[in-house]
Design an enzyme around this catalytic site. Structure first.
Site, PDB file in Angstrom:
ATOM      1  N   TYR A  33      -2.053   0.904  10.146  1.00  0.00           N
ATOM      2  CA  TYR A  33      -2.017   0.160   8.885  1.00  0.00           C
ATOM      3  C   TYR A  33      -0.733   0.469   8.116  1.00  0.00           C
ATOM      4  CZ  TYR A  33      -3.492  -1.342   4.197  1.00  0.00           C
ATOM      5  OH  TYR A  33      -3.571  -1.945   2.962  1.00  0.00           O
ATOM      6  N   SER A  55       0.848  -1.196   0.000  1.00  0.00           N
ATOM      7  CA  SER A  55       0.000   0.000   0.000  1.00  0.00           C
ATOM      8  C   SER A  55       0.883   1.245   0.000  1.00  0.00           C
ATOM      9  CB  SER A  55      -0.900   0.024   1.233  1.00  0.00           C
ATOM     10  OG  SER A  55      -1.515   1.289   1.390  1.00  0.00           O
TER      11      SER A  55
END
Length: 407
Positions: free
Chosen positions: A235, A222
């Protein structure tokens, strides 16, 4: 038609080919393609200047033919490896990228090993009903080493003496949202457990099969693991750890002939991202577990706005997962796969700005495209109001002093 007019039209044709090529490269560009993009722009400028010097029609025609030939070579589809006999192990196939990739690879003729968390869930049922007998469904929680080891045994039993061509590390979670200070320690640990330690466990477990076949590892990461996205600290930290591990692995596996690639997708509707009940549950969990003093300083309105912004952002994300699935396929079949892939609208531009612009501009760009917060923390609001009152009082005192001096 005289020679001058012919040269003009050939000039326009050459310029169109180069400008079109430049635009195509820009639209599909990512950070590693910037040097070739600059070189293409330089070639465009050089040819434009040569043509503008009113070269003879014959020479202009030769340049045009050479340009078209080079462009056809450049724009030709790259060669791909054959699918026959290749086996791929994919994690996180209940939904999202993993589910779509498992179906695509099965349709292409790969032997697919697809892991799911729930063997009786809707995702598993769809895979069973829509895929061929080549696909093997495995119930695996990647945070449980015993289940990962059992998946290895089942895979080896199916493969026989054949090695594994590729591992697609797709499974991942984003278990909360909120400022780094507000995020619960359980959320940091939850993200690390799945996104880092779980992927680490699967990768180490299946490496012997991959080395045997000189295969490849493809990992879905990501951009938040490399860029400071607001309210995604837990995250992003787990993805940052994953990125460093995979990048180190890439160097170490090069002598073994194992290719390692990382894919950075833009925003897509996957997993729980569009599940309103999920976001509400996470919101309530955060409010219930925050310390009273911290909740007082930030305010419930501030936390609620973050939840609403996440929901709004998730709803605007693309439902078409094909850019990521296509990229996974490319990384599996390219003779020389890239180290990094950027999949989806806007992610290439975001990385370009992050890599080549000052941090102040990059940070503002991230804040603009991700979360546009309007509510300020309660304690800051009170402090700002107090400062405003003090400034007003100081202005009044200053005005009175000026009046006294005039009198």
């Amino acid at each position: 038609m005289d020679a001058c007019a012919l040269s003009f039209w050939i000039y326009m044709g050459v310029l169109s080919v180069f400008v079109g090529g430049t635009l195509k490269k820009f639209l599909a560009s990512h950070v590693s393609a910037v040097p070739s993009l600059v070189a293409w722009l330089g070639a465009t400028l050089l040819v434009e200047r040569l043509c503008a010097m009113c070269m003879p029609a014959v020479l202009a025609l030769a340049v045009f033919c050479a340009t078209c030939w080079l462009y056809s070579l450049w724009s030709a589809p790259p060669p791909v490896l054959p699918v026959e006999g290749k086996a791929v192990f994919i994690t996180g196939c209940d939904s999202g990228f993993g589910h779509a990739t498992a179906r695509r690879l099965d349709a292409m003729g790969f032997q697919v090993f697809a892991t799911v968390l729930d063997a009786d869930g809707e995702g598993a049922k769809r895979l069973r009903s829509s895929c061929s007998s080549r696909l093997t469904l495995l119930q695996v929680d990647i945070t449980q080493p015993q289940q990962v080891q059992q998946a290895l045994l089942n895979t080896k039993a199916k493969l026989g003496i054949k090695g594994l061509w590729a591992l697609v590390n797709n499974a991942g979670v984003c278990v909360n949202f909120g400022d780094a200070e507000l995020s619960l320690m359980s959320c940091y640990r939850g993200c690390m457990e799945v996104n880092f330690f779980g992927t680490l466990c699967v990768t180490k477990t299946f490496l012997p099969l991959l080395r045997q076949n000189k295969g490849r590892i493809v990992t879905i990461s990501s951009p938040s693991g490399e860029q400071p996205f607001p309210c995604l600290a837990s995250y992003g930290a787990s993805k940052a750890a994953l990125n460093l591990f995979i990048n180190t692995l890439r160097h170490e596996l090069e002598p073994w002939g194992v290719k390692v690639s990382t894919i950075f997708p833009s925003a897509f509707k996957t997993g729980q991202s569009s599940n309103t009940e999920y976001w509400e549950k996470q919101h309530q969990c955060l409010l219930q577990n925050l310390s009273p003093s911290l909740l007082e300083e930030y305010g419930e309105d501030y936390v609620t706005e973050t939840k609403d912004l996440f929901q709004k952002f998730a709803k605007s994300a693309s439902e078409d997962l094909s850019p990521v699935v296509n990229t996974i396929v490319e990384s599996l079949l390219a003779p020389q796969p890239r180290v990094r892939y950027y999949a989806g609208p806007g992610v290439g531009l975001m990385y370009f700005i992050y890599s080549y612009f000052p941090l102040s501009i990059s940070d503002k760009f991230l804040q603009k495209i991700f979360l546009k917060k309007k509510v300020v923390p309660r304690a800051l609001g009170k402090q700002n109001e107090l400062n405003r009152i003090n400034d007003n009082n100081n202005d009044i005192i200053s005005n009175n002093n000026n009046i006294s001096r005039i009198e």
